[in-house]
Design a protein around this motif. Sequence first.
Motif, PDB file in Angstrom:
ATOM      1  N   ARG A  40       0.812  -1.221   0.000  1.00  0.00           N
ATOM      2  CA  ARG A  40       0.000   0.000   0.000  1.00  0.00           C
ATOM      3  C   ARG A  40       0.845   1.271   0.000  1.00  0.00           C
ATOM      4  NH1 ARG A  40      -2.954  -0.464   4.889  1.00  0.00           N
ATOM      5  NH2 ARG A  40      -3.742   1.601   4.419  1.00  0.00           N
ATOM      6  N   SER A  41       1.951   1.274   0.710  1.00  0.00           N
ATOM      7  CA  SER A  41       2.798   2.478   0.735  1.00  0.00           C
ATOM      8  C   SER A  41       3.457   2.712  -0.616  1.00  0.00           C
ATOM      9  CB  SER A  41       3.848   2.367   1.839  1.00  0.00           C
ATOM     10  OG  SER A  41       3.210   2.399   3.103  1.00  0.00           O
ATOM     11  N   GLY A  42       3.949   1.653  -1.238  1.00  0.00           N
ATOM     12  CA  GLY A  42       4.514   1.786  -2.574  1.00  0.00           C
ATOM     13  C   GLY A  42       3.461   2.258  -3.569  1.00  0.00           C
ATOM     14  N   ASP A  43       2.248   1.682  -3.458  1.00  0.00           N
ATOM     15  CA  ASP A  43       1.146   2.103  -4.334  1.00  0.00           C
ATOM     16  C   ASP A  43       0.827   3.586  -4.143  1.00  0.00           C
ATOM     17  OD1 ASP A  43       0.859  -0.510  -5.293  1.00  0.00           O
ATOM     18  OD2 ASP A  43      -0.862  -0.971  -4.011  1.00  0.00           O
ATOM     19  N   THR A  44       0.834   4.035  -2.895  1.00  0.00           N
ATOM     20  CA  THR A  44       0.559   5.442  -2.581  1.00  0.00           C
ATOM     21  C   THR A  44       1.567   6.359  -3.267  1.00  0.00           C
ATOM     22  OG1 THR A  44      -0.490   4.919  -0.470  1.00  0.00           O
ATOM     23  CG2 THR A  44       0.456   7.132  -0.688  1.00  0.00           C
ATOM     24  N   LEU A  45       2.842   6.015  -3.169  1.00  0.00           N
ATOM     25  CA  LEU A  45       3.879   6.835  -3.793  1.00  0.00           C
ATOM     26  C   LEU A  45       3.772   6.813  -5.318  1.00  0.00           C
ATOM     27  CD1 LEU A  45       6.836   5.920  -1.427  1.00  0.00           C
ATOM     28  CD2 LEU A  45       5.767   8.189  -1.671  1.00  0.00           C
ATOM     29  N   VAL A  46       3.519   5.638  -5.894  1.00  0.00           N
ATOM     30  CA  VAL A  46       3.374   5.535  -7.347  1.00  0.00           C
ATOM     31  C   VAL A  46       2.204   6.403  -7.815  1.00  0.00           C
ATOM     32  CG1 VAL A  46       2.744   3.988  -9.246  1.00  0.00           C
ATOM     33  CG2 VAL A  46       4.464   3.274  -7.562  1.00  0.00           C
ATOM     34  N   GLN A  47       1.088   6.321  -7.114  1.00  0.00           N
ATOM     35  CA  GLN A  47      -0.086   7.104  -7.503  1.00  0.00           C
ATOM     36  C   GLN A  47       0.195   8.601  -7.435  1.00  0.00           C
ATOM     37  OE1 GLN A  47      -3.200   5.676  -8.519  1.00  0.00           O
ATOM     38  NE2 GLN A  47      -3.302   7.758  -9.308  1.00  0.00           N
ATOM     39  N   ARG A  48       0.842   9.031  -6.370  1.00  0.00           N
ATOM     40  CA  ARG A  48       1.110  10.457  -6.211  1.00  0.00           C
ATOM     41  C   ARG A  48       2.107  10.970  -7.248  1.00  0.00           C
ATOM     42  NH1 ARG A  48      -1.857  10.082  -1.840  1.00  0.00           N
ATOM     43  NH2 ARG A  48      -2.312  11.913  -0.568  1.00  0.00           N
ATOM     44  N   LEU A  49       3.153  10.218  -7.512  1.00  0.00           N
ATOM     45  CA  LEU A  49       4.149  10.709  -8.468  1.00  0.00           C
ATOM     46  C   LEU A  49       3.582  10.731  -9.883  1.00  0.00           C
ATOM     47  CD1 LEU A  49       5.985   8.539 -10.405  1.00  0.00           C
ATOM     48  CD2 LEU A  49       6.589   7.721  -8.152  1.00  0.00           C
ATOM     49  N   THR A  50       2.801   9.727 -10.241  1.00  0.00           N
ATOM     50  CA  THR A  50       2.226   9.736 -11.588  1.00  0.00           C
ATOM     51  C   THR A  50       1.129  10.788 -11.720  1.00  0.00           C
ATOM     52  OG1 THR A  50       0.769   7.868 -11.049  1.00  0.00           O
ATOM     53  CG2 THR A  50       2.860   7.356 -12.142  1.00  0.00           C
ATOM     54  N   ASP A  51       0.323  10.975 -10.676  1.00  0.00           N
ATOM     55  CA  ASP A  51      -0.690  12.035 -10.701  1.00  0.00           C
ATOM     56  C   ASP A  51      -0.048  13.411 -10.879  1.00  0.00           C
ATOM     57  OD1 ASP A  51      -2.738  10.196 -10.379  1.00  0.00           O
ATOM     58  OD2 ASP A  51      -3.164  10.734  -8.280  1.00  0.00           O
ATOM     59  N   ALA A  52       1.157  13.573 -10.341  1.00  0.00           N
ATOM     60  CA  ALA A  52       1.865  14.855 -10.443  1.00  0.00           C
ATOM     61  C   ALA A  52       2.485  15.056 -11.823  1.00  0.00           C
ATOM     62  CB  ALA A  52       2.952  14.944  -9.365  1.00  0.00           C
ATOM     63  N   GLY A  53       2.535  13.999 -12.648  1.00  0.00           N
ATOM     64  CA  GLY A  53       3.106  14.115 -13.978  1.00  0.00           C
ATOM     65  C   GLY A  53       4.505  13.557 -14.121  1.00  0.00           C
ATOM     66  N   HIS A  54       5.023  12.932 -13.048  1.00  0.00           N
ATOM     67  CA  HIS A  54       6.351  12.329 -13.104  1.00  0.00           C
ATOM     68  C   HIS A  54       6.263  10.931 -13.713  1.00  0.00           C
ATOM     69  CE1 HIS A  54       8.084  15.644 -10.912  1.00  0.00           C
ATOM     70  NE2 HIS A  54       7.197  15.502  -9.946  1.00  0.00           N
ATOM     71  N   VAL A  55       7.409  10.318 -13.935  1.00  0.00           N
ATOM     72  CA  VAL A  55       7.499   9.005 -14.568  1.00  0.00           C
ATOM     73  C   VAL A  55       7.958   7.978 -13.547  1.00  0.00           C
ATOM     74  CG1 VAL A  55       8.704   7.684 -16.352  1.00  0.00           C
ATOM     75  CG2 VAL A  55       8.072  10.077 -16.776  1.00  0.00           C
ATOM     76  N   LEU A  56       7.231   6.863 -13.464  1.00  0.00           N
ATOM     77  CA  LEU A  56       7.690   5.748 -12.640  1.00  0.00           C
ATOM     78  C   LEU A  56       8.785   5.035 -13.418  1.00  0.00           C
ATOM     79  CD1 LEU A  56       7.488   3.927 -10.131  1.00  0.00           C
ATOM     80  CD2 LEU A  56       5.762   2.587 -11.391  1.00  0.00           C
ATOM     81  N   ALA A  57      10.030   5.190 -12.989  1.00  0.00           N
ATOM     82  CA  ALA A  57      11.179   4.623 -13.700  1.00  0.00           C
ATOM     83  C   ALA A  57      11.325   3.139 -13.414  1.00  0.00           C
ATOM     84  CB  ALA A  57      12.455   5.357 -13.307  1.00  0.00           C
ATOM     85  N   ASP A  58      11.005   2.721 -12.197  1.00  0.00           N
ATOM     86  CA  ASP A  58      11.126   1.319 -11.801  1.00  0.00           C
ATOM     87  C   ASP A  58      10.501   1.171 -10.425  1.00  0.00           C
ATOM     88  OD1 ASP A  58      11.781  -1.364 -11.967  1.00  0.00           O
ATOM     89  OD2 ASP A  58      13.953  -1.049 -11.948  1.00  0.00           O
ATOM     90  N   ARG A  59      10.272  -0.085 -10.055  1.00  0.00           N
ATOM     91  CA  ARG A  59       9.709  -0.372  -8.734  1.00  0.00           C
ATOM     92  C   ARG A  59      10.194  -1.739  -8.297  1.00  0.00           C
ATOM     93  NH1 ARG A  59       3.282  -0.344  -7.070  1.00  0.00           N
ATOM     94  NH2 ARG A  59       3.610  -0.820  -4.858  1.00  0.00           N
ATOM     95  N   ALA A  60      10.543  -1.850  -7.014  1.00  0.00           N
ATOM     96  CA  ALA A  60      11.029  -3.123  -6.494  1.00  0.00           C
ATOM     97  C   ALA A  60      10.674  -3.253  -5.020  1.00  0.00           C
ATOM     98  CB  ALA A  60      12.547  -3.225  -6.678  1.00  0.00           C
ATOM     99  N   ILE A  61      10.692  -4.486  -4.565  1.00  0.00           N
ATOM    100  CA  ILE A  61      10.555  -4.794  -3.145  1.00  0.00           C
ATOM    101  C   ILE A  61      11.755  -5.641  -2.763  1.00  0.00           C
ATOM    102  CG2 ILE A  61       9.194  -5.991  -1.385  1.00  0.00           C
ATOM    103  CD1 ILE A  61       6.696  -5.329  -2.989  1.00  0.00           C
ATOM    104  N   VAL A  62      12.429  -5.251  -1.687  1.00  0.00           N
ATOM    105  CA  VAL A  62      13.550  -6.044  -1.180  1.00  0.00           C
ATOM    106  C   VAL A  62      13.356  -6.299   0.304  1.00  0.00           C
ATOM    107  CG1 VAL A  62      15.196  -5.177  -2.890  1.00  0.00           C
ATOM    108  CG2 VAL A  62      15.045  -4.077  -0.671  1.00  0.00           C
TER     109      VAL A  62
END
Length: 180
Positions: free
Chosen positions: A30-52
């Motif tokens: 959920r936290s990763g989803d929150t950040l992805v949603q906010r950055l894309t809503d702002a017009g930025h690009v999701l370059a990559d995503r991972a969980i470690v």
Amino acid sequence: MSRIDESKEFIPVRIAILTVSDTRGLEDDRSGDTLVQRLTDAGHVLADRAIVKDERALIADRLRGWIADPEVDVVISTGGTGLTGRDVTVEAHRDVYEKEIDAFGTVFTMVSFRKIGTSAVQSRATGGVAGGTYLFALPGSTGACKDAWDEILGLQLDYRHRPCNFVEIFPRLDEHQRRK
């Protein structure tokens, strides 16, 4: 005080999201989803995503990989910033920083204090720069991710933000490594 200068053109930034968790997967991050949603809503690009997993070497290796990737401008991690023995994200970030952005943690604490009072002392949010890439470590709660984006990162990663912002100094982050 700070403001958005609408006369300037928005510049999208390429942002990678890293979730540090021993138990989460993409389906329940959920936290990763929150950040992805906010950055894309702002017009930025999701370059990559991972969980470690919450392992210092794994976190630092993932950060180094993105620092070396010219398609990643910013890395935002969530999770592993607390006080328990498994919380090693801050140490992993500091393993790769060339410069720490000391005030990021301070401002995050100020924002958090308004929301959660003295519990804000338990956060170890941090920010830094390495290889011309900004790196930020946020707590794992969705509330902390919302607060960090809405009140700090969303503004500082907007080229139109005045009086200054992180985007306008991108070209100079690695100037010490260039030949004269």
